[in-house]
Design a protein around this motif. Structure first.
Motif, short mmCIF file in Angstrom:
data_model
loop_
_atom_site.label_atom_id
_atom_site.label_comp_id
_atom_site.label_asym_id
_atom_site.label_seq_id
_atom_site.Cartn_x
_atom_site.Cartn_y
_atom_site.Cartn_z
N SER A 189 0.81 -1.22 0.00
CA SER A 189 0.00 0.00 0.00
C SER A 189 0.84 1.26 0.00
O SER A 189 1.87 1.34 0.68
N MET A 190 0.38 2.23 -0.79
CA MET A 190 0.89 3.59 -0.70
C MET A 190 0.03 4.28 0.35
O MET A 190 -1.21 4.29 0.24
N LEU A 191 0.64 4.83 1.38
CA LEU A 191 -0.10 5.39 2.50
C LEU A 191 -1.11 6.43 2.06
O LEU A 191 -0.77 7.43 1.42
N ASN A 192 -2.39 6.17 2.43
CA ASN A 192 -3.50 7.09 2.16
C ASN A 192 -3.69 7.41 0.68
O ASN A 192 -4.29 8.44 0.33
N ILE A 193 -3.18 6.53 -0.21
CA ILE A 193 -3.34 6.79 -1.64
C ILE A 193 -4.07 5.62 -2.31
O ILE A 193 -5.23 5.72 -2.65
N TYR A 194 -3.38 4.49 -2.49
CA TYR A 194 -4.00 3.32 -3.12
C TYR A 194 -3.16 2.09 -2.82
O TYR A 194 -2.06 2.17 -2.26
N ASP A 195 -3.69 0.94 -3.20
CA ASP A 195 -3.01 -0.34 -3.01
C ASP A 195 -2.54 -0.88 -4.35
O ASP A 195 -3.16 -0.65 -5.39
N HIS A 196 -1.44 -1.60 -4.30
CA HIS A 196 -1.04 -2.44 -5.43
C HIS A 196 -1.15 -3.88 -4.95
O HIS A 196 -0.79 -4.20 -3.81
N TYR A 197 -1.65 -4.75 -5.82
CA TYR A 197 -1.77 -6.15 -5.42
C TYR A 197 -1.69 -7.05 -6.66
O TYR A 197 -1.77 -6.57 -7.80
N GLY A 198 -1.51 -8.33 -6.41
CA GLY A 198 -1.40 -9.26 -7.53
C GLY A 198 -1.04 -10.65 -7.06
O GLY A 198 -1.29 -11.03 -5.92
N LEU A 199 -0.39 -11.41 -7.94
CA LEU A 199 -0.06 -12.80 -7.66
C LEU A 199 1.43 -13.04 -7.81
O LEU A 199 2.13 -12.30 -8.52
N ILE A 200 1.90 -14.07 -7.13
CA ILE A 200 3.29 -14.51 -7.27
C ILE A 200 3.28 -16.04 -7.15
O ILE A 200 2.44 -16.60 -6.44
N LYS A 201 4.18 -16.71 -7.86
CA LYS A 201 4.14 -18.16 -7.95
C LYS A 201 5.13 -18.84 -7.02
O LYS A 201 6.13 -18.24 -6.59
N LEU A 202 4.84 -20.10 -6.74
CA LEU A 202 5.79 -20.95 -6.03
C LEU A 202 6.56 -21.78 -7.05
O LEU A 202 6.02 -22.19 -8.09
N THR A 203 7.82 -22.06 -6.73
CA THR A 203 8.61 -22.94 -7.59
C THR A 203 8.70 -24.34 -7.03
O THR A 203 9.12 -25.27 -7.71
N GLY A 204 8.30 -24.51 -5.77
CA GLY A 204 8.33 -25.83 -5.17
C GLY A 204 7.98 -25.77 -3.70
O GLY A 204 7.83 -24.70 -3.12
N GLY A 205 7.84 -26.93 -3.12
CA GLY A 205 7.52 -27.00 -1.70
C GLY A 205 7.10 -28.40 -1.29
O GLY A 205 6.60 -29.18 -2.12
#
Length: 205
Positions: free
Chosen positions: A52-68
């Motif tokens: 989040s940018m304080l008091n402005i807006y959010d950025h969001y999305g996805l990120i992948k796993l390579t293993g586990g």
């Protein structure tokens, strides 16, 4: 006299009962997971991130796993490790324009100012223990390691397939994920939120 004595005893009982400490209820994981070893299915698993940018807006999305992989015993994840592909950052919010496309954000997050993905291409979470509905472990980002917790763990078992969901919120400053210029860095919230949705297959016995 007897009536007064009875009232005194009754009042004393009320005072004593009100002074008893409240019993703290422990949160258990929702659902159940079968005992055994599991391998994470990376194509089906997702991690949703938000900054989040304080008091402005959010950025969001996805990120992948390579293993586990991990091991379940007594409806708890007792060991394991999860590996995140830091080069797979993909924004899905709409706070962009022709002058500032999402590609600029990806390049910025990937740069040495933040996650430095060319030098640190993966992040890892190594399980230490699980208590109630919280999974504790060592989180490594940008070559730095700190203790973190995945809270609100929920299990869904369907045959040999297990879904495990939980939330991890970490302070980016602990991992050196920040602008070198303090003025720029102050407009960005320190906490980064991750919503984790693991899909794993039980290994043959």
């Amino acid at each position: 006299m007897k009536k007064m004595l009875f009232l005194s005893v009754f009042a004393g009982a009320l005072i004593l009962s009100s002074c008893k400490p409240a019993v703290k209820k422990e949160s258990r994981p929702t659902g159940a997971a079968e005992n055994g070893a599991y391998t994470v299915l990376t194509d089906s698993s997702t991690i949703f991130w938000k900054g989040s940018m304080l008091n402005i807006y959010d950025h969001y999305g996805l990120i992948k796993l390579t293993g586990g992989s991990f091991f379940v015993s007594g409806n708890a994840i007792v060991s394991g490790q999860f590996v995140v592909d830091m080069k797979s950052i993909s924004p899905t919010d709409e706070n962009y324009s022709e002058k500032n496309p999402k590609e600029y954000l990806v390049a910025h997050l990937s740069s040495a100012d933040f996650f430095a993905v060319d030098s640190f291409s993966v992040a890892t979470f190594v399980v230490e223990t699980m208590k109630n509905d919280t999974l504790y472990g060592r989180f490594t980002v940008r070559g730095r390691t700190a203790e973190e917790a995945v809270t609100g763990v929920r299990f869904t078992q369907q045959g040999d397939t297990l879904r495990a969901k939980g939330n991890l919120v970490f302070n980016r400053q602990k991992y050196g994920v920040s602008y070198s210029t303090k003025m720029k860095d102050r407009v960005i919230k320190d906490e980064i939120e991750l919503k984790i949705n693991l899909v794993a297959s039980k290994n043959p016995d």
